[in-house]
Design a protein around this motif. Structure first.
Motif, PDB file in Angstrom:
ATOM      1  N   ILE A   1       9.530  32.306 116.088  1.00 36.63           N
ATOM      2  CA  ILE A   1       8.349  33.142 115.869  1.00 36.63           C
ATOM      3  C   ILE A   1       7.482  32.502 114.797  1.00 36.63           C
ATOM      4  O   ILE A   1       7.969  32.172 113.720  1.00 36.63           O
TER       5      ILE A   1
ATOM      6  N   GLY B   1       3.293  32.274 112.983  1.00 40.82           N
ATOM      7  CA  GLY B   1       2.045  32.992 112.820  1.00 40.82           C
ATOM      8  C   GLY B   1       1.636  33.007 111.369  1.00 40.82           C
ATOM      9  O   GLY B   1       2.378  32.541 110.493  1.00 40.82           O
TER      10      GLY B   1
ATOM     11  N   HIS C   1       1.290  38.577 109.116  1.00 43.09           N
ATOM     12  CA  HIS C   1       0.923  39.073 110.442  1.00 43.09           C
ATOM     13  C   HIS C   1       2.084  39.785 111.131  1.00 43.09           C
ATOM     14  O   HIS C   1       1.921  40.356 112.196  1.00 43.09           O
TER      15      HIS C   1
ATOM     16  N   LYS D   1       5.750  38.506 111.243  1.00 41.17           N
ATOM     17  CA  LYS D   1       6.860  37.720 111.813  1.00 41.17           C
ATOM     18  C   LYS D   1       8.211  38.331 111.463  1.00 41.17           C
ATOM     19  O   LYS D   1       9.047  38.556 112.339  1.00 41.17           O
TER      20      LYS D   1
ATOM     21  N   LEU E   1       8.757  41.697 113.043  1.00 38.28           N
ATOM     22  CA  LEU E   1       9.012  41.574 114.481  1.00 38.28           C
ATOM     23  C   LEU E   1      10.434  41.077 114.745  1.00 38.28           C
ATOM     24  O   LEU E   1      11.141  41.612 115.613  1.00 38.28           O
TER      25      LEU E   1
ATOM     26  N   VAL F   1       2.561  35.131 116.622  1.00 39.65           N
ATOM     27  CA  VAL F   1       2.210  36.486 116.199  1.00 39.65           C
ATOM     28  C   VAL F   1       0.824  36.469 115.573  1.00 39.65           C
ATOM     29  O   VAL F   1       0.562  35.694 114.647  1.00 39.65           O
TER      30      VAL F   1
ATOM     31  N   THR G   1      -2.309  30.479 111.734  1.00 36.63           N
ATOM     32  CA  THR G   1      -2.249  30.681 113.188  1.00 36.63           C
ATOM     33  C   THR G   1      -2.566  29.351 113.864  1.00 36.63           C
ATOM     34  O   THR G   1      -1.876  28.925 114.792  1.00 36.63           O
TER      35      THR G   1
ATOM     36  N   ALA H   1       1.930  37.294 120.792  1.00 38.18           N
ATOM     37  CA  ALA H   1       2.230  38.699 120.518  1.00 38.18           C
ATOM     38  C   ALA H   1       1.130  39.217 119.612  1.00 38.18           C
ATOM     39  O   ALA H   1       1.015  38.800 118.460  1.00 38.18           O
TER      40      ALA H   1
ATOM     41  N   ASN I   1       0.034  41.723 117.347  1.00 46.82           N
ATOM     42  CA  ASN I   1       0.818  42.704 116.584  1.00 46.82           C
ATOM     43  C   ASN I   1      -0.062  43.726 115.856  1.00 46.82           C
ATOM     44  O   ASN I   1      -1.279  43.554 115.787  1.00 46.82           O
TER      45      ASN I   1
ATOM     46  N   ALA J   1       5.312  45.814 115.744  1.00 48.58           N
ATOM     47  CA  ALA J   1       6.644  45.546 115.199  1.00 48.58           C
ATOM     48  C   ALA J   1       7.116  46.759 114.410  1.00 48.58           C
ATOM     49  O   ALA J   1       8.307  46.975 114.250  1.00 48.58           O
TER      50      ALA J   1
END
Ligand code: GDP
Ligand code: MG
Length: 370
Positions: free
Chosen positions: A85, A87, A91, A93, A96, A157, A168, A185, A187, A224
């Motif tokens: 995962i 990001g 955000h 991670k 999630l 994410v 990102t 994803a 989120n 999440a």
């Protein structure tokens, strides 16, 4: 046919590709740097440099095998995808990863104590998925820098209330460089200010175009925090895994990568290993990076002792003579003596390299003072 290119072989032997190409010419083989070599040719060249080649595998000077023979297709079995995962910071991670783990692990594994070993497995529709629990970017960069490719799929994410941010973009670049498929994803969908369309719009700039807009990137809206969309995300991951046809041969000695390692006061060196092919058993002699030993005990991600671990399974092992590094490769051996020899050879090689680096530095220092 072999799976080593001229360039790979040169790197293994610590020689210039041009030198290998010349040697090949003497053998009547015209090859370019990116050409795959036959097993016999690899053996000839390696022997020329006094490097031992084992029956089934090519073992480099440092004792790490390179699979030369392709697996018999009949031996290949489906294996769980290994997911990372990534990001931008904040955000979601970690949230999630926790949400996936808690919704999935505790319900199926009654009494299982979650144990943080750097990776975990969950089950969705009777299929397993493996998640790397280490901070995405760091794991990705250190492992990639060490030549390890462990991730099969990346979940990118992006917070729906924040959109595409510097990390990102970094994550997209890492995944693209490694040629790892990306699932987005989106989120924090529970937030009032969530704007998933803006996220999709921004990501089109990076060739991540949703299917609804004619692209082929899977976007899943999730929270999440409240669990929305998590099942769908896992289903999509399994779908991508199916398309990728992820397979491995479980019926051979294990090979894989270190996810994380540390020195435990009571247990000594402990390392979380991700098995990538073959099966690892308690009692197996093993070389891990520059360390070696015999697997004393294995513990899975819910804290249970296990006796064996197959492809895509993360386990924590004890029994090594030192702490390896994340991204190091490991191989199990049948013969304890051989494992020790290779382990010691690797360790002394590492010491030598370190020494030569220190002496280079001191010579540079000397010159800089003149
Ligand atoms: P990371 O830096 O990417 O690991 O982000 P974290 O998982 O630490 O999350 C950063 C903050 O966002 C924390 O305060 C989380 O509680 C919050 N957060 C994460 N996911 C969600 C979500 O889906 N909805 C909301 N409202 N907040 C979230
Ligand atoms: Mg985090």
């Amino acid at each position: 046919s072999g799976t080593l290119t001229v360039g790979d072989l040169a790197e293994k032997l610590n020689k210039d590709s041009s030198e290998i190409i010349k040697k090949l010419m003497f053998l009547g083989v015209m090859a370019t740097k990116n050409e795959d070599l036959e097993k016999e040719t690899i053996e000839l060249i390696a022997e020329d440099y006094g490097v031992e080649v084992e029956e089934e595998v090519f073992v480099d000077e440092l004792g790490i095998e390179t699979q030369v023979e392709e697996d018999d297709p009949d031996q290949l079995e489906e294996r769980p995808p290994v997911v990372t995962i990534m990001g931008h910071v904040d955000h979601g991670k970690t949230t999630l990863l926790d949400a996936i783990r808690h919704t999935k692990v505790t319900e199926g594994e009654a009494g299982g104590i979650t144990q943080h070993i750097g990776a975990y497995q969950v089950t969705e529709n009777d299929k397993k998925l493996t998640f790397l629990d280490t901070p995405g970017h760091a794991a990705f960069t250190t492992m990639r820098a060490r030549g390890a490719q462990v991730t099969d799929i990346t979940v990118l994410v992006v917070a729906a209330d924040d959109g595409v941010m510097p990390q990102t973009k970094e994550a997209i670049n890492h995944a693209k460089a490694a040629e790892v498929p990306i699932i987005v994803a989106v989120n924090k969908m529970d937030k009032e200010s969530a704007n998933p369309d803006r996220v999709m719009q921004e990501l089109t700039e990076f060739e991540l175009v949703p299917e609804a807009w004619g692209g082929d990137t899977i976007f899943v809206n999730v929270s999440a925090l409240n669990g929305e969309g998590i099942d769908e995300l896992l289903e999509m991951l399994l779908l991508v895994a199916e398309v990728e046809e992820l397979k491995a041969n479980p019926n051979k000695r294990a090979r894989g990568t270190v996810v994380e390692a540390e020195l435990d006061k009571g247990r000594g060196p402990v390392a979380t290993l991700l098995v990538q092919e073959g099966t690892m058993n308690v009692g197996d002699p093993i070389v891990v990076g520059n360390m070696h030993g015999k697997i004393r005990a294995m513990v899975n991600d819910i804290g249970r002792r296990v006796k064996s671990a197959g492809p895509s399974t993360p386990v924590e092992i004890t029994g090594l003579n030192g702490v390896p590094q994340a991204g190091d490769q490991f191989v199990t051996f049948e013969d304890e003596k051989k494992a020790r020899q290779f382990g010691e050879a690797r360790a002394s090689r590492a010491r030598e390299e370190e020494r030569s680096q220190t002496s280079k530095v001191s010579i540079d220092d000397l010159f800089s003072q003149i």
